[in-house]
Scaffold this active site. Sequence first.
Site, PDB file in Angstrom:
ATOM      1  N   ASP A 194       0.823  -1.205   0.000  1.00  0.00           N
ATOM      2  CA  ASP A 194       0.000   0.000   0.000  1.00  0.00           C
ATOM      3  C   ASP A 194       0.858   1.256   0.000  1.00  0.00           C
ATOM      4  O   ASP A 194       1.997   1.260   0.488  1.00  0.00           O
ATOM      5  CB  ASP A 194      -0.978   0.008   1.178  1.00  0.00           C
ATOM      6  CG  ASP A 194      -0.295  -0.049   2.540  1.00  0.00           C
ATOM      7  OD1 ASP A 194       0.730  -0.757   2.669  1.00  0.00           O
ATOM      8  OD2 ASP A 194      -0.791   0.608   3.477  1.00  0.00           O
TER       9      ASP A 194
ATOM     10  N   GLU B 156       0.038  -0.942   5.918  1.00  0.00           N
ATOM     11  CA  GLU B 156       1.105  -0.336   6.709  1.00  0.00           C
ATOM     12  C   GLU B 156       0.918   1.164   6.807  1.00  0.00           C
ATOM     13  O   GLU B 156       1.177   1.772   7.847  1.00  0.00           O
ATOM     14  CB  GLU B 156       2.473  -0.651   6.089  1.00  0.00           C
ATOM     15  CG  GLU B 156       3.657  -0.399   7.032  1.00  0.00           C
ATOM     16  CD  GLU B 156       4.176   1.033   7.036  1.00  0.00           C
ATOM     17  OE1 GLU B 156       4.917   1.398   7.959  1.00  0.00           O
ATOM     18  OE2 GLU B 156       3.833   1.810   6.100  1.00  0.00           O
TER      19      GLU B 156
ATOM     20  N   HIS C 223       6.088  10.109   0.640  1.00  0.00           N
ATOM     21  CA  HIS C 223       4.812  10.743   0.987  1.00  0.00           C
ATOM     22  C   HIS C 223       4.650  12.128   0.352  1.00  0.00           C
ATOM     23  O   HIS C 223       3.686  12.832   0.651  1.00  0.00           O
ATOM     24  CB  HIS C 223       4.625  10.855   2.514  1.00  0.00           C
ATOM     25  CG  HIS C 223       4.497   9.533   3.200  1.00  0.00           C
ATOM     26  ND1 HIS C 223       3.838   9.389   4.394  1.00  0.00           N
ATOM     27  CD2 HIS C 223       4.930   8.286   2.884  1.00  0.00           C
ATOM     28  CE1 HIS C 223       3.871   8.117   4.781  1.00  0.00           C
ATOM     29  NE2 HIS C 223       4.544   7.433   3.869  1.00  0.00           N
TER      30      HIS C 223
END
Length: 381
Positions: A70, A135, A350
């Site tokens: 993920d 996660e 991210h």
Amino acid sequence: MHTSRTLALTEELIALSSITPEDKGCQQRLIELLTPLGFGCETITSNGVTNLWARRGSKAPLFVFAGHTDVVPTGPLDQWESKPFVPTHRDGKLYGRGAADMKTSLAAMVVAVEEFTASHPDHKGSIAFLITSDEEGPATDGTVVVCELLKARGEQIDFCLVGEPTSAHVLGDMIKNGRRGSLSGKLVVKGIQGHIAYPQLARNPIHQVAPALAELVAERWDEGNEYYLPTSWQVSNIHAGTGANNVIPGEVTIDFNFRFSTASTPDGLEARVHAILDKHNLDYELKWALSGMPFLTPRGTLSDAVVAAIADETGVHTELSTTGGTSDGRFIARICPQVIEFGPPNASIHKIDEHIEVRFIDPLKNIYRRTLENLLAQCSA
């Protein structure tokens, strides 16, 4: 130009838009590659989360590659220079959501195992993969579920290498041999609401909590140890008031968090916070949430194997570190004595335009393969 097998697989995985907790077929692709290598592959689902436990061999020691398929949401698509799920090359970098965290690591692990088992078909011990799609989310139905299942079965993991992006500037300059724990608190201090012109008829909870807050900020919670910085206590949010400037609030809510080392315990930290609050005679409620215990793998067999693999492949000197946020290593450490995290540089994770330098992709695979050689190939039949 020749495209390496690891790069090609990385691009395949990036193209699957597996925003947490979705797997979008990533694990099925891994199963297709691992099954011909002799892995028994087991899909374990839990509340919409997909997990994979794949094992080759039944003997000890058991070496596990762990990771997640993920990825975090993309953020505003119009801010990406190229589409996040269309792997794109620019200036020697591969762009795409998951490029650094952590689809390159997954591809490198699989290709490393392909190469290692081809060269060492009779290697000692066993190899396994523990992969989750939970996660980046709550992490309640992912790695922790698989670890509980393995514990119930009595399957003992001896070594675990987690593919989290741990490098700081260049590949291999930092690995994680532990992580700090995370303990959060929501503190509500109660007062008496009233008109600001008549403070004698009210009780201002902000004023009351301020001295205790100053004491909590100044407190030295521990000194850390060889592997950890001292425990950190931080306020993340303070809220009070009605929005009017002539009302003394009836209560104030303060959110805070400990990132704590193995030098402290959750119970000990909680007790010390309550003692400070009680000393100031506050009327309060405090709710605690422990999201992760610290874990630590002292220098030893696994860390030595990884450090040597990095040095042999890149010549880079490796720093062992316990900084950063929490990871699934905290769950694996409950059933495995040696857990190390190692992966690509993490500066872009991210973020918009997440990427990895292409020059690091094959060396990452080679370091994973060399780690297997250091641990499982010495006594090959």
